[in-house]
Structure formats: C-alpha cells, structure tokens
Enzyme design. Structure first.
Site, PDB file in Angstrom:
ATOM      1  CE  LYS A  68      83.567  12.900  29.148  1.00 17.79           C
ATOM      2  NZ  LYS A  68      83.617  14.592  28.363  1.00 17.79           N
TER       3      LYS A  68
ATOM      4  CB  CYS B 275      71.272   7.775  18.114  1.00 15.46           C
ATOM      5  SG  CYS B 275      70.274   8.374  19.425  1.00 15.46           S
TER       6      CYS B 275
ATOM      7  CD  GLU C  58      70.770   5.839  22.608  1.00 13.27           C
ATOM      8  OE1 GLU C  58      70.741   5.473  21.370  1.00 13.27           O
ATOM      9  OE2 GLU C  58      70.801   7.019  22.686  1.00 13.27           O
TER      10      GLU C  58
ATOM     11  CD  GLU D 284      74.981   7.056  14.264  1.00 12.38           C
ATOM     12  OE1 GLU D 284      76.370   7.066  14.763  1.00 12.38           O
ATOM     13  OE2 GLU D 284      74.197   7.342  14.871  1.00 12.38           O
TER      14      GLU D 284
END
Ligand code: NDP
Length: 503
Positions: A190, A299, A265, A397
C-alpha cells in the site's frame, strides 16, 4: 532567495496518469469503482487518477498473496529463476525512468532532476537484490559428533505487507520489495495515497517481467481502510513499514499482539557535528544539502547542526549565505534544488514548528515564510538559531526545509547533545582529527554515522535506526535474510545407541 518558474509546465505535465491496482496478476479498479485524484502540490492540477480501495479490495489482495505463497511456484523455484525476474524488473524500470521520474516529481513536488536520479538508483537496488537471491544460504554443522549433522535452512517468511510513505515512494519500496521477492516471499503493497503513481507503474513492469500471478499485489487507498487490514489480517506473516513514528508504533503494537514479524523505518532528528578543524567549504555545502535535500522531507534530513562555539557565528553566517543561493521553485525547472511541499497539512505542520520555535525564544535568522506564488506549496529555506536542546525544534522532526543551530564546547558535550533526542537514525561528524571522528562514531546512537560526508548511500550498507527511529535494517548483505525464517534440521547418522529407556 531565488524562486524559479517554468512557463510551459502545463505542456510538460500533459494528461493525468490513470493507474490501476494489481491484484492476483490483473490490473484492476476498486470493486466499488471509487476513484481518487492526486493534484500536483506545485501546480495544483490533477496529475494522477487512482482506485480508492476499501477493506474488501485489500482482503482480495491478501488472499491472492497467500495463495501464491502456499500453492504457487514462486517460493519453491530456484534462486536463479527468481533472480532472472528481478533483473527483468530492473530493465523495465530503466526503460521507464523518464515517465516514472515525471510522475514522482509531480506527485511529491521534488525536483525532476532529483526524481530522475532516484528512479535510476532503484535499478541498482533490484540488481543487488538479484545478486543476493543467489547467495542466500543457511548453515551446516558437521561438528556435533559422529552421529549428528545439523543443517540450518533459510525459508521465506511468507506473505509480507509493505506500507510506504510519500517522500521517496519508489526508492523506499525498492529497499523492501526486491529483497522480499529474492527470499521467495509474496507481497501486498500500500503506497501513500498522495504518491501512488510510481508504485502502480512498477506493477505494470512486474507483469511484463513475467512475475507469477498473486506474487505482488498493490492496493491504493487510505491508511485506516487499506493499511490496517494489511497489518491485522491473520493471513499476513510480516509487516514492513516506513513512515511516521506515530503510525509505526500503532503498527508494531498490532503486529506484536499477533506475534508477526515487523520491520520499521521511522523518523530522525539527525545531527551534523561541526568541529573547528573541519574542511570548511565541504562542511558548509553538506549542511545546506543535508537539510534542504528533498525540501527536508526526509527521515535522514540533517535537521540539526551542532557547531563548536569557537566557530559558531562565522560558520552559521556561511551557511546562511550559501542557503540564500539555493534555487527554490517549480520542480520541473532543471536548476531547482528545493521544490514544493507535499501537502497543505505538511505545510501547516512546518509553519507551526517555526512559530513554536520563535515563541520558545529561538531566532529565525533566515526564511520562515511561504515562498513563491500560490497555489504552489513552497516554504523558504529556513535557519533557526539560538536553539537549545530542550526546545521542540531541537528534538522533533519538522519534515521541512528548516535547520536548527545548536552549539557545544567539548567532544563529550557534542556527543551528549547528539544523543539527546528519542531518535537514532543518522549523524555526521566533520573534523580532520581521526580520534575525534572515531570517538563520536562509536558513541553516537545512530544506525548510520557519516564522517566528513553526508547522505551517501550504497546498497551494500545496512540502513535503519536505533530507538524511536525503527526496528531492523534494510539493505546490506543480510537484507534478504530479514524476509526469511530459520529452520533447524537435525539428522542422525548410523545406528541409534542412546536409548531413553533401556532396550
Ligand atoms: P504516516 O506515517 O501517516 O503514513 C505512512 C504510510 O502509512 C502511508 O501509506 C499511510 O497511508 C499509512 N498509514 C497511515 N495510518 C495507517 C494505519 N493506521 N495503518 C496502516 N497504515 C497506515 O505519515 P504521513 O504521511 O501522515 O506523514 C506524517 C509525518 O510522518 C511527517 O510529517 C513526517 O514527520 C513523518 N514521515 C516520516 C517518513 C520517513 O521516511 N520516516 C516518511 C513520511 C512521513 P495514507 O497516508 O495513504 O493514509
């Protein structure tokens, strides 16, 4: 700050790509006939039309993957045959680099030049996985005594669900899928609803490469509707996810409750540590590249720099000057380095992070505002100074083109600051002193530490994170093993003598 535009963007964009899902060897629409459209974040025009699948479509895809694993040829064929298919897929991607790069650029907002590099880079990942397929092997123990031989087999884990994000759609999928296929697994994929294009094109390539039906299935739709069954369904054996730490945690909890294998991850707040003896120009360039590459939606973004106090002011000024030269603008322009932000939601999050930093007492030394002309979603490359480790901007982040500058006085303090977040994905050290570099490389909790370089990557080197940055590693020579189970086979040789009860 430079902003570049393109006059003939409508001509380059052309008609929208109409993608179809891949289920049980056939390209198809959602059973309901529902469709979703994707608009380019740079131009606000429709660039993709995709099936908006529901749970029933996801279950059909899972059933197909299960049948292909339990009854199909793929898990049992020779590694040479599987490798041949992977190499054909590599050729298929090579032949469609331009087409795939354009849709990747239009859906993500990243520069077309960068998208081209990314799609071409995937070819190498498929080839590397093909080489590992033929090297996958177990162990044998001929050391257990005269009567025993032990053999440790590697078997494919089964049906693997892959849920991927929007920042590097085809690259992240290529870090997972060819390695799982090399092991003999089957898959249900997906992609992010924002970036279905290249994953569906890959589906077409897989069919042309002769992949048996049901081995790879692709469903498009929203996370809760389509992603959730991919995690929770009992016919799925393993889940491989890349995305936010928040959703990663949800997935790990659900997969953990069902005792499924999980690979995650997730995010990072990656520091680049700058010592006074660094190669100055190279470090300045790497800092600017590290944080503005992919508009910071990465990331691995080098979103924090830790600069020694003795050079902090001068180094920061040099970074500011170089940042002013970064060309932002229409991702179709060949000179653009920073394109559009993926969505209004992401724009809002970036703006909120900048505002929060300002309120916490940091200084916005450059940028901080929306850029270019609407409807394009652009943010100026931004530098936040006067940041301390307790501020949210130093710890969380941002996933946007925003650099935080912190300072330190000793190697130990730099290492402590580097480790002072919940993440542990990557870091870089800039110094000519090998002792300093090695000490930092050993002590920083991160899956990757670069020394006098940043963001280099090779298929041979494992990638993944410590702590909240994830679980497991992708790439590297063990990448295929992650998609296997070990099975011990113990053999007895000769007449049995060690009876449990006397004869
Ligand atoms: P998410 O983690 O929400 O999405 C990643 C993938 O997971 C998408 O395919 C998404 O589907 C799917 N998903 C969402 N919810 C579920 C669920 N309950 N079950 C199964 N699958 C699900 O990332 P976002 O796109 O929302 O981005 C938010 C933040 O995440 C960013 O600001 C950034 O900080 C971080 N991020 C990190 C990435 C990384 O590379 N580590 C990549 C992308 C984002 P869909 O979106 O289609 O509904």
């Amino acid at each position: 700050m430079k902003f570049l535009t393109v006059d003939n963007s409508a001509e380059i964009i052309g008609a929208p790509y109409k993608g179809r899902m891949l289920i049980n060897g056939e390209l198809c629409d959602a059973q309901s006939g529902d469709q979703a459209e994707r608009r380019s974040p740079a131009h606000d025009v429709v660039v993709g039309l995709y099936p908006n699948a529901a749970r029933a479509d996801a279950v059909r895809a899972i059933d197909a993957a299960r049948a292909a694993f339990d009854e199909g040829a793929w898990p049992n064929m020779s590694a040479r045959e599987r490798a041949d298919v992977l190499l054909k897929v590599a050729d298929g991607i090579s032949a469609r680099v331009e087409e795939m790069a354009l849709i990747e650029c239009l859906e993500t907002g990243k520069p077309l030049t960068q998208a081209r590099g990314e799609v071409s880079g995937c070819v190498d990942l498929w080839k590397y996985a093909a080489s590992l397929a033929r090297n996958l092997h177990g162990e044998s123990y001929n050391t257990l005594g005269e009567s025993h031989l032990g053999v440790v087999l590697r078997q494919p884990v089964g049906v693997v669900s892959m849920i991927t994000p929007w920042n590097f759609p085809i690259w992240i999928l290529s870090q997972k899928l060819p390695f799982a296929l090399a092991a003999g697994c089957t898959a249900v994929i997906k992609p992010s609803e924002l970036t279905n294009g290249t994953t569906l094109m890959l589906g077409e390539i897989l069919l042309e490469a002769g992949l048996p039906k049901g081995v790879v299935n692709i469903v498009t739709g929203l996370g809760p509707a389509v992603g959730q069954p991919l995690v929770g369904h009992p016919k799925v054996d393993m889940v491989s996810f890349t995305g936010s730490t928040r959703v990663g945690r949800l997935i790990a909890a659900e997969a953990g409750a069902a005792l499924k294998k999980v690979s995650l991850e997730l995010g990072g707040k990656n520091p680049q540590i700058i010592f006074p003896d660094c190669d100055w120009d190279a470090a300045v360039d790497a800092v600017v590249f590290g944080v503005y590459f992919n508009a910071g939606e990465c990331c691995n973004s080098g979103s924090r720099i830790l600069v020694h106090k003795d050079i902090a002011e001068r180094f920061t000024q040099a970074v500011i000057e170089r940042t002013r030269q970064v060309p932002v603008g229409d991702p179709l322009h060949p000179d653009v380095k920073v394109g559009a932000i993926i969505s209004e939601t992401q724009m809002g999050g970036i703006q909120a992070a900048i505002d929060e930093a300002r309120e916490a007492g940091a200084t916005i030394s450059l940028g901080g505002e929306r850029h270019g002309t609407e409807p394009g979603l652009y943010i100026q490359p931004t530098i936040v100074t006067g940041v301390t480790s307790d501020m949210t901007i130093a710890r969380e982040e941002v996933f946007g083109p925003v650099l935080s500058v912190l300072t330190f006085e000793s190697v130990d303090e730099a290492i402590a600051l580097a480790n002072d977040t919940c993440y542990g994905l990557s870091a870089a050290v800039w110094s000519k002193d090998i002792d300093v570099c090695l000490k930092a490389a050993r002590k920083i909790d991160a899956g990757t530490v670069w020394v006098n370089t940043f963001l280099d990557g090779f298929a041979e080197l494992p990638f993944g994170g410590f702590r909240d940055s994830g679980l497991g590693r992708e790439l590297g020579r063990h990448a295929v093993e992650d998609y296997t189970e070990q099975k011990t086979v113990q053999l007895h040789i000769g007449e049995r003598t060690n009876w449990w009860l006397p004869k």
